[in-house]
Design a protein around this motif. Structure first.
Motif, PDB file in Angstrom:
ATOM      1  N   VAL A   2       2.836  -5.175  -0.694  1.00  0.00           N
ATOM      2  CA  VAL A   2       2.010  -4.441  -1.556  1.00  0.00           C
ATOM      3  C   VAL A   2       0.618  -4.525  -0.819  1.00  0.00           C
ATOM      4  O   VAL A   2      -0.227  -3.650  -0.763  1.00  0.00           O
ATOM      5  N   LEU A   3       0.318  -5.642  -0.221  1.00  0.00           N
ATOM      6  CA  LEU A   3      -1.179  -5.734   0.536  1.00  0.00           C
ATOM      7  C   LEU A   3      -0.884  -4.803   1.825  1.00  0.00           C
ATOM      8  O   LEU A   3      -2.035  -4.169   2.108  1.00  0.00           O
ATOM      9  N   LEU A   4       0.126  -4.541   2.550  1.00  0.00           N
ATOM     10  CA  LEU A   4       0.132  -3.609   3.716  1.00  0.00           C
ATOM     11  C   LEU A   4       0.037  -2.153   3.383  1.00  0.00           C
ATOM     12  O   LEU A   4      -0.926  -1.524   3.606  1.00  0.00           O
ATOM     13  N   VAL A   5       0.671  -1.694   2.115  1.00  0.00           N
ATOM     14  CA  VAL A   5       0.624  -0.478   1.379  1.00  0.00           C
ATOM     15  C   VAL A   5      -1.079  -0.070   1.010  1.00  0.00           C
ATOM     16  O   VAL A   5      -1.348   0.884   1.391  1.00  0.00           O
ATOM     17  N   SER A   6      -1.419  -1.326   0.156  1.00  0.00           N
ATOM     18  CA  SER A   6      -3.032  -1.062  -0.133  1.00  0.00           C
ATOM     19  C   SER A   6      -3.673  -0.836   0.947  1.00  0.00           C
ATOM     20  O   SER A   6      -4.793  -0.304   1.010  1.00  0.00           O
ATOM     21  N   LEU A   8      -3.289   0.105   3.969  1.00  0.00           N
ATOM     22  CA  LEU A   8      -3.121   1.490   4.490  1.00  0.00           C
ATOM     23  C   LEU A   8      -3.995   2.715   3.860  1.00  0.00           C
ATOM     24  O   LEU A   8      -4.513   3.437   4.347  1.00  0.00           O
ATOM     25  N   PHE A   9      -3.554   2.498   2.521  1.00  0.00           N
ATOM     26  CA  PHE A   9      -4.149   3.400   1.534  1.00  0.00           C
ATOM     27  C   PHE A   9      -5.628   3.175   1.549  1.00  0.00           C
ATOM     28  O   PHE A   9      -6.401   4.551   1.681  1.00  0.00           O
ATOM     29  N   ALA A  10      -6.224   2.304   1.303  1.00  0.00           N
ATOM     30  CA  ALA A  10      -7.709   1.969   1.637  1.00  0.00           C
ATOM     31  C   ALA A  10      -8.283   2.325   2.645  1.00  0.00           C
ATOM     32  O   ALA A  10      -9.356   3.080   3.001  1.00  0.00           O
ATOM     33  N   GLY A  11      -7.376   2.302   3.862  1.00  0.00           N
ATOM     34  CA  GLY A  11      -7.800   2.414   5.382  1.00  0.00           C
ATOM     35  C   GLY A  11      -8.029   4.057   5.342  1.00  0.00           C
ATOM     36  O   GLY A  11      -8.967   4.327   6.264  1.00  0.00           O
ATOM     37  N   VAL A  12      -7.045   4.843   4.914  1.00  0.00           N
ATOM     38  CA  VAL A  12      -7.148   6.188   5.057  1.00  0.00           C
ATOM     39  C   VAL A  12      -8.686   6.593   4.314  1.00  0.00           C
ATOM     40  O   VAL A  12      -9.177   7.797   4.841  1.00  0.00           O
ATOM     41  N   HIS A  13      -9.068   6.196   3.277  1.00  0.00           N
ATOM     42  CA  HIS A  13     -10.124   6.490   2.772  1.00  0.00           C
ATOM     43  C   HIS A  13     -11.667   5.803   3.354  1.00  0.00           C
ATOM     44  O   HIS A  13     -12.474   6.189   2.937  1.00  0.00           O
ATOM     45  N   LEU A  14     -11.270   4.660   4.062  1.00  0.00           N
ATOM     46  CA  LEU A  14     -12.465   3.927   4.495  1.00  0.00           C
ATOM     47  C   LEU A  14     -13.359   4.686   5.456  1.00  0.00           C
ATOM     48  O   LEU A  14     -14.571   4.772   5.278  1.00  0.00           O
ATOM     49  N   LEU A  15     -12.950   5.758   6.333  1.00  0.00           N
ATOM     50  CA  LEU A  15     -13.695   6.505   6.932  1.00  0.00           C
ATOM     51  C   LEU A  15     -14.653   7.519   6.343  1.00  0.00           C
ATOM     52  O   LEU A  15     -15.645   7.957   6.552  1.00  0.00           O
ATOM     53  N   GLN A  16     -13.966   7.852   5.074  1.00  0.00           N
ATOM     54  CA  GLN A  16     -14.712   9.001   4.200  1.00  0.00           C
ATOM     55  C   GLN A  16     -15.706   8.168   3.687  1.00  0.00           C
ATOM     56  O   GLN A  16     -16.763   8.806   3.379  1.00  0.00           O
ATOM     57  N   SER A  31      -5.980   1.303  -5.051  1.00  0.00           N
ATOM     58  CA  SER A  31      -4.847   1.105  -4.077  1.00  0.00           C
ATOM     59  C   SER A  31      -3.791   0.029  -4.421  1.00  0.00           C
ATOM     60  O   SER A  31      -2.656   0.391  -4.506  1.00  0.00           O
ATOM     61  N   VAL A  32      -4.481  -1.057  -4.751  1.00  0.00           N
ATOM     62  CA  VAL A  32      -3.548  -2.345  -5.232  1.00  0.00           C
ATOM     63  C   VAL A  32      -3.110  -1.773  -6.536  1.00  0.00           C
ATOM     64  O   VAL A  32      -1.686  -2.100  -6.964  1.00  0.00           O
ATOM     65  N   SER A  33      -3.736  -1.359  -7.502  1.00  0.00           N
ATOM     66  CA  SER A  33      -3.170  -0.897  -8.667  1.00  0.00           C
ATOM     67  C   SER A  33      -1.825   0.041  -8.330  1.00  0.00           C
ATOM     68  O   SER A  33      -0.982   0.031  -9.142  1.00  0.00           O
ATOM     69  N   LEU A  34      -2.064   1.327  -7.936  1.00  0.00           N
ATOM     70  CA  LEU A  34      -0.995   2.183  -7.461  1.00  0.00           C
ATOM     71  C   LEU A  34       0.164   1.471  -7.026  1.00  0.00           C
ATOM     72  O   LEU A  34       1.130   1.819  -7.345  1.00  0.00           O
ATOM     73  N   THR A  35       0.053   0.548  -6.151  1.00  0.00           N
ATOM     74  CA  THR A  35       1.084  -0.020  -5.258  1.00  0.00           C
ATOM     75  C   THR A  35       1.775  -0.783  -6.324  1.00  0.00           C
ATOM     76  O   THR A  35       3.135  -1.087  -6.382  1.00  0.00           O
ATOM     77  N   LEU A  36       0.959  -1.641  -7.089  1.00  0.00           N
ATOM     78  CA  LEU A  36       1.754  -2.543  -7.947  1.00  0.00           C
ATOM     79  C   LEU A  36       2.438  -1.747  -9.132  1.00  0.00           C
ATOM     80  O   LEU A  36       3.762  -2.055  -9.434  1.00  0.00           O
ATOM     81  N   VAL A  37       2.022  -0.743  -9.366  1.00  0.00           N
ATOM     82  CA  VAL A  37       2.574   0.268 -10.479  1.00  0.00           C
ATOM     83  C   VAL A  37       4.051   0.689  -9.790  1.00  0.00           C
ATOM     84  O   VAL A  37       5.010   0.855 -10.484  1.00  0.00           O
ATOM     85  N   ARG A  38       3.723   1.038  -8.750  1.00  0.00           N
ATOM     86  CA  ARG A  38       5.061   1.630  -7.828  1.00  0.00           C
ATOM     87  C   ARG A  38       6.023   0.735  -7.499  1.00  0.00           C
ATOM     88  O   ARG A  38       7.329   0.790  -7.881  1.00  0.00           O
ATOM     89  N   ALA A  39       5.744  -0.708  -7.255  1.00  0.00           N
ATOM     90  CA  ALA A  39       6.431  -1.547  -7.216  1.00  0.00           C
ATOM     91  C   ALA A  39       7.276  -2.084  -8.356  1.00  0.00           C
ATOM     92  O   ALA A  39       8.365  -2.487  -8.546  1.00  0.00           O
ATOM     93  N   ARG A  40       6.241  -2.012  -9.532  1.00  0.00           N
ATOM     94  CA  ARG A  40       6.774  -2.654 -10.886  1.00  0.00           C
ATOM     95  C   ARG A  40       7.992  -1.361 -11.515  1.00  0.00           C
ATOM     96  O   ARG A  40       8.813  -1.989 -12.124  1.00  0.00           O
TER      97      ARG A  40
END
Length: 91
Positions: A2-6, A8-16, A31-40
């Motif tokens: 979850v932390l790795l995927v989150s 990566l998602f946040a990193g994609v938006h970081l430059l913006q 990012s964490v919320s979306l990843t936790l929902v996906r995992a759950r």
């Protein structure tokens, strides 16, 4: 995972949004919320819908912003502007 995927998602938006810590924090929380929902749930659709709703709210605020009269260009006024805009729309 979850932390790795989150990250990566946040990193994609970081430059913006690198110059606005508040936006980066919100994107990271999303990012964490979306990843936790996906995992759950084990399904991608709920995360997609949450992301769609999040982006729709952002777009609605941007569209309505010129008509409300108060600008959200000041970082301190952004949260207040969002609350004011939503209350104007729904009340």
């Amino acid at each position: 995972a979850v932390l790795l995927v989150s990250a990566l998602f946040a990193g994609v938006h970081l430059l913006q949004y690198f110059d606005n810590f508040g936006v980066v924090a919100v994107i990271t929380i999303l990012s964490v919320s979306l990843t936790l929902v996906r995992a759950r749930t084990g399904r991608l659709l709920p995360s997609f819908v949450i992301h769609l709703v999040f982006n729709t709210i952002q777009a609605a605020v941007l569209i309505v912003q010129p008509f409300v009269g108060k600008s959200a260009t000041e970082p301190k006024a952004s949260v207040g502007f969002l609350i004011q805009t939503l209350s104007t729309l729904f009340c």
